[in-house]
Design an enzyme around this catalytic site. Structure first.
Site, PDB file in Angstrom:
ATOM      1  N   CYS A   5       0.670  -1.062   0.197  1.00  0.00           N
ATOM      2  CA  CYS A   5      -0.099   0.059   0.004  1.00  0.00           C
ATOM      3  C   CYS A   5       0.757   1.349   0.133  1.00  0.00           C
ATOM      4  CB  CYS A   5      -1.140  -0.217   1.223  1.00  0.00           C
ATOM      5  SG  CYS A   5      -2.676   0.855   0.738  1.00  0.00           S
ATOM      6  N   HIS A  15      -3.508  -5.312   0.026  1.00  0.00           N
ATOM      7  CA  HIS A  15      -2.847  -5.801   1.510  1.00  0.00           C
ATOM      8  C   HIS A  15      -3.121  -7.204   1.401  1.00  0.00           C
ATOM      9  CE1 HIS A  15      -2.851  -2.027   3.826  1.00  0.00           C
ATOM     10  NE2 HIS A  15      -3.811  -1.698   2.760  1.00  0.00           N
ATOM     11  N   GLU A  45      -1.324  -9.234   3.324  1.00  0.00           N
ATOM     12  CA  GLU A  45      -1.350  -9.723   4.683  1.00  0.00           C
ATOM     13  C   GLU A  45      -2.504 -10.140   5.205  1.00  0.00           C
ATOM     14  OE1 GLU A  45      -0.867  -6.802   3.592  1.00  0.00           O
ATOM     15  OE2 GLU A  45      -1.442  -5.300   5.330  1.00  0.00           O
TER      16      GLU A  45
HETATM   17  N1  GLN Z   1      -2.300   6.643   2.487  1.00  0.00           N
HETATM   18  C1  GLN Z   1      -2.215   6.010   1.360  1.00  0.00           C
HETATM   19  C2  GLN Z   1      -3.655   6.015   0.547  1.00  0.00           C
HETATM   20  O1  GLN Z   1      -4.324   6.361   0.901  1.00  0.00           O
HETATM   21  C3  GLN Z   1      -1.772   4.508   1.670  1.00  0.00           C
HETATM   22  C4  GLN Z   1      -2.701   3.688   2.584  1.00  0.00           C
HETATM   23  C5  GLN Z   1      -2.466   2.584   3.212  1.00  0.00           C
HETATM   24  O2  GLN Z   1      -1.324   2.464   3.284  1.00  0.00           O
HETATM   25  N2  GLN Z   1      -3.095   1.503   3.806  1.00  0.00           N
HETATM   26  O3  GLN Z   1      -3.625   5.648  -0.600  1.00  0.00           O
END
Ligand code: GLN
Length: 529
Positions: free
Chosen positions: A378, A504, A506
């Site tokens: 992310c 994600h 994970e």
């Molecule tokens: N801040 C980033 C976004 O909103 C990444 C979000 C995250 O890592 N969950 O796109």
């Protein structure tokens, strides 16, 4: 006929109710039953999505896009079930539902009260899966005696009364050891059970958390003082790993005791071969591989699912993953070589906001140039993209518009549908989306398929205007959402292992099904041993 298990906790918090709930789920599954596990959180936020990780640890995301408590991660990792928004309920959600109904006029002029309106809404949520699964395990967050938990206890009391032997109460307490007296003390447990009884609930099963082994005499004392059968008083000693807990509970007959309470034939004790095989691997993995976790929250729970996914992947690779937390706020060009010197690979963590991001970029640059395995999730993936723009494409001011709204090179940009969003809660791109992988890419090889679906939690995305330029210069966009064309995965094929995912992975790694990306990343890190 669905049966209900209510799990509460007393004396102190952090006893591991989530692990006990997940273990009960696992043991019942092993006996061939279908289960689900829900978490009731007494706080007033609608969900933990807007909570700082320092307040609440990681925010776990379900496939249907609900931001939830990290205990749902334990439920999924232990049992392999896929949770949904019905598995996570807060006081905020309950009140919102009741107030919305009141505004619609659904209560036909009645005065709305905690009892019965709030408690009825709690009961409705507990009964959501009636006739869908064999057992519903409902974990009540907080500690008995908290003002916030009172409506949940009242709902349980009523359900226990209404459901008769279709409902069982499991209460988790703490038996402290007093060093000066060299004694284990049961009084806090007695008080906690009294508190439950005062709320009209007689616990059927007691799980005593303890740092030292409890003698039969102590169990006997607790049983007779608390009106609980001796076979229903089990102890949960500290274990070297949380994954030993189900086996420890089975050894003490917790699942059998529960079934007897329900009046269900107990039958043979299941073997749980896969689980035992996993534990054997865990016990015999001795070689250590150090992975640097580059993030800004120096808190065990903040990146819980990532930590667990790394350690599970290690076990299947016959190594012990040692996670070295590397605070990205303290990373600079001057010290990065020294800070990363002991690690075989780096994991660049998700996150929000400006704090610590320049350190993440420095770490990525160092790892890219020195061929150190790098896995970004992310925000971590977004930092890999920004670093590449700055240092390979030559756009020195490249950034995400989250950090610099005026950058000329917004290689990470706000998603179109996010531009009109004003409410922060529950409005990100959340939950599972499909992704198509490019044939022949490293990531497609790792997954062994071209069509995948993974969970998301973000507002910003790879800016497709730059895609061609990235690909020409060596960073490939190898995973794309087939409907929206959003880039989900980047990799540098010439690097040893350099993969970033907007999603994600994970969240979907489990004990018996570790995630292929984590397996592959840790395998590559282990090659340096
Ligand atoms: N801040 C980033 C976004 O909103 C990444 C979000 C995250 O890592 N969950 O796109």
């Amino acid at each position: 006929m669905t049966r209900y298990i209510f799990v509460t906790g007393g004396v102190v918090s952090s006893l591991g109710k989530g692990i006990i709930s997940a273990s009960i789920g696992k043991l019942l599954q092993a006996r061939g039953y279908t289960i689900t596990i829900q978490k009731f959180d007494p706080y007033i936020n609608i969900d933990p999505g807007t909570l700082n990780p320092y307040e609440h640890g990681e925010c776990y995301v379900t496939v249907d896009g609900m931001e939830t408590d990290l205990d749902l991660g334990h439920y999924e990792r232990f049992t392999g079930i896929r949770t949904t928004s019905a598995n996570s309920v807060t006081t905020g959600k309950i009140y919102k539902a009741v107030i919305d109904k009141e505004r619609r006029g659904d209560y036909l002029g009645k005065t709305i009260q905690v009892v019965p309106h709030i408690t009825d809404e709690i009961k409705r949520r507990i009964m959501h899966n009636d006739d869908v699964v064999d057992f519903v395990i409902s974990e009540i967050g907080g500690t008995i005696g908290d003002i916030e938990s009172a409506p949940f206890l009242e709902a349980i009391r009523q359900l226990k009364w209404e459901l008769g032997n279709r409902a069982v109460s499991v209460h988790l307490t703490y038996v402290p050891y007093l060093k000066a007296a060299d004694e284990l003390k049961t009084k806090p447990t007695q008080h906690s059970v009294k508190e439950m009884q005062g709320a009209g609930i007689q616990p059927d099963v007691l799980v005593l958390r303890t740092e030292k082994h409890l003698s039969d005499g102590i169990r006997q004392k607790v049983a007779s003082f608390c009106n609980v059968d001796l076979e229903c008083v089990v102890q949960s000693e500290d274990m070297p790993s949380i994954y030993e807990v189900p086996v420890n509970m089975q050894r003490q007959g917790l699942d059998a005791a529960l079934l007897r309470k329900f009046g269900v034939p107990v039958g043979e004790t299941p073997e749980m071969e896969g689980w035992h095989r996993f534990l054997e691997l865990q016990r015999t993995a001795t070689k250590e591989v150090h992975v640097g976790l580059v993030g800004k929250y120096d808190l065990q729970d903040a990146y819980k699912s990532i930590r667990e996914s790394l350690s599970l992947a290690g076990i299947y690779n016959h190594v012990k993953v040692r996670i070295d937390f590397i605070n990205s706020e303290n990373l600079s060009k001057e010290n990065v070589a020294e800070k990363l010197s002991g690690v075989a690979g780096i994991m660049v963590c998700p996150g929000f906001g400006q704090r610590g991001i320049e350190g993440k970029i420095v770490a990525v640059e160092y790892a890219r140039k020195n061929n150190i395995p790098t896995f970004g999730v992310c925000l971590g993936m977004q930092m890999m993209v920004i670093e590449f723009a700055r240092n390979v494409l030559g756009y020195k001011d490249a950034n995400s518009s989250e950090m610099d709204a005026d950058t000329k090179h917004n290689v990470i940009d706000l998603m179109e549908e996010q531009k009109s969003v004003t409410n922060m809660g529950g409005t990100m791109r959340l939950g599972a989306y499909s992704c198509e992988l490019r044939e022949g890419s490293r990531v497609a090889g790792i997954y062994g398929t071209l069509k995948i679906s993974e969970r998301h939690r973000h507002r910003y995305e790879f800016n497709n205007n730059y895609k061609e330029e990235y690909e020409k210069n060596g960073m490939q966009c190898v995973g794309v959402n087939p409907e929206s064309n959003l880039v989900e995965v980047v990799e540098i094929p010439t690097h040893r292992w350099f993969v970033g995912t907007q999603f994600h992975p994970e969240y979907s790694s489990t004990v018996l099904n570790p995630h292929p990306l984590f397996l592959s990343f840790v395998e590559e890190c282990s090659k340096s041993l």
